[in-house]
Scaffold this active site. Structure first.
Site, short mmCIF file in Angstrom:
data_model
loop_
_atom_site.label_atom_id
_atom_site.label_comp_id
_atom_site.label_asym_id
_atom_site.label_seq_id
_atom_site.Cartn_x
_atom_site.Cartn_y
_atom_site.Cartn_z
CB SER A 198 -121.56 36.92 26.00
OG SER A 198 -122.83 36.67 26.57
CE LYS A 199 -122.61 43.29 21.38
NZ LYS A 199 -121.66 42.39 20.65
NE ARG A 200 -125.90 34.62 27.17
CZ ARG A 200 -125.65 34.13 28.37
NH1 ARG A 200 -126.57 34.21 29.31
NH2 ARG A 200 -124.51 33.55 28.63
CG HIS A 201 -123.18 37.95 31.20
ND1 HIS A 201 -122.46 37.18 30.32
CD2 HIS A 201 -123.83 37.10 32.01
CE1 HIS A 201 -122.66 35.90 30.60
NE2 HIS A 201 -123.48 35.82 31.62
N GLY A 202 -124.57 42.27 29.67
CA GLY A 202 -124.50 43.74 29.74
C GLY A 202 -123.34 44.27 28.93
#
Ligand code: GLU
Length: 417
Positions: A198-202
């Protein structure tokens, strides 16, 4: 039977890496079997679908080279859906309330998944589910079933998140008397912490990777390994090799971990394969306008240490702009305990000497041999690049030219004062 696969993105966001991976697997499978690959834009959700997302998806897939043989847009197929919806309504297998419900027979549905084997669902729990808001506005499950039939899709290869949709779709298929395609559900893509990417991972969208200077060949190679295992340890695959070697049998069930370091490494490998001419064209957006001969020399020097083209912005900066650095950096690290006034005097002596010897690199080299290589060449290199790591001083001087090199060395002498 002809192999026909599809990617069916909803244009509700930029082309996602996961969608690109699924598209790629479908594309590889179709090409391997001399079949057809179909791009179908699933834009039935009017509120969330946007033309700019469709454009991004189309351009992203094209950039990756996943070329399609047919293109369809669900919003242009209303009449087709109407026809089949009427069939279900007429036969009593669907009914109107304020919306259209599918009359669920509520039985067990079993299907074979090429990756996961036999899967069984009891559909009793699902009850009668909604398949259309009105005659004009069918919903996902219904549209997918009609389209997969009309487009003669032989293999539905898609993300694991669709497994639970499959029984509903099979029920609709059977109610309409359609044959069943072969299903294959690909594993989720996970971040390094093993939760869903997800976005958290980049960065999540293909465009972000493109903008960062990843090459499409590298991304294709990388994505193909997200959930598929080649027979041997080999990791670098051309498209032709992927088409030959890809197989659903070697696709994994468990989540596929996204390892950005691996992508960087692969990308670096592909960058190093490029000719200077090609690299020059690819690098322009990152380097702005300068003369091509100079750029080519820079690329020849920096090529070996690049992981992505955007690294060039940083890596090539000192060729265009006099670097800033501290006095301490001029002192060779091999000589721990330096940094006293006398030592700086010695560095000054070396640098002054070099300005006299320039541009004769042989003379500079024999001077360095005599005085101690590191002690002469380190400060020279730092004076030119302002960096702890860079190509060698002679290579840099070759790009900068005599005048600019002398200017930089003189600047270093000022820094030392
Ligand atoms: N439109 C669906 C999605 O974007 C894909 C449906 C399918 O592959 O069956 O997730």
């Amino acid at each position: 039977m002809e192999v026909r696969t599809r990617i069916a993105p909803s244009p509700t966001g930029f082309l996602h890496l996961g969608t690109a991976r699924t598209a790629l697997f479908n594309w590889l499978f179709a090409r391997q079997h001399q079949g057809k690959f179909i791009l179908r834009i699933e834009d039935t959700d009017k509120e969330r679908s946007r033309p700019e997302f469709e454009k991004d998806i189309v351009e992203g897939l094209r950039w990756l080279g996943a070329d399609w043989d047919e293109f369809h847009r669900q919003s242009e197929r209303i009449e087709i859906y109407k026809k089949y919806l009427k069939k279900l309504l007429d036969s009593g297998q669907a009914y109107f309330s304020d919306v259209v419900h599918f009359k669920n027979p509520g039985r067990k549905v079993r299907f074979h998944d090429s990756i996961r084997g036999e899967i069984e669902f009891d559909t009793k729990e699902l009850g009668d589910f909604i398949i259309a808001k009105s005659e004009e506005e069918v919903l996902y499950h219904f549209a997918v079933v009609v389209d997969d039939f009309e487009m003669k899709i032989s293999h539905v290869i898609r993300g694991e998140d669709h497994i639970s949709n499959t029984p509903r779709q099979i029920l609709i298929q059977e109610a309409l008397g359609f044959p069943r395609p072969q299903y294959a559900h690909l594993p989720l893509i996970l971040g390094p912490d093993r939760t869903k990417l997800s976005k958290r991972h980049g960065a999540e969208s293909v465009r972000e990777y493109k903008e960062a200077g990843y090459l499409p060949e590298a991304l294709v190679n990388f994505l193909s390994l997200l959930g598929w295992h080649p027979k041997d340890e080999k990791e670098i695959f051309s498209k032709e090799e992927l088409i030959k070697e890809f197989s659903l049998e070697r696709a994994q069930k468990g989540g596929a971990v996204f390892d950005i370091k691996k992508l960087e490494w692969l990308n670096g490998e592909y960058i190093r394969e490029k000719s200077l001419e090609d690299l020059l064209e690819l690098s322009r957006p990152y380097l702005g306008q300068t003369d091509d001969e100079k750029l080519k020399k820079i690329l020849a020097l920096e090529k070996t240490r690049l992981n992505k083209l955007s690294d060039l912005r940083e890596a090539a900066l000192y060729f265009f702009k006099e670097p800033e650095y501290s006095k301490e950096l001029l002192s060779p690290p091999a000589r721990a305990g330096w940094k006293g006034t006398e030592d700086y005097q010695l560095i000054k002596k070396h640098l002054k000497k070099i300005t006299e010897l320039l541009p004769d690199s042989d003379k500079i080299m024999s001077y360095a041999e005599k005085e101690g290589r590191g002690e002469v060449l380190w400060p020279l290199r730092v004076a030119l690049s302002g960096r702890k790591n860079s190509p060698g001083p002679f290579e840099i001087m070759e790009v900068l030219g005599k005048e600019e090199s002398i200017k930089r060395i003189k600047h270093a002498l000022e820094v030392l004062d």
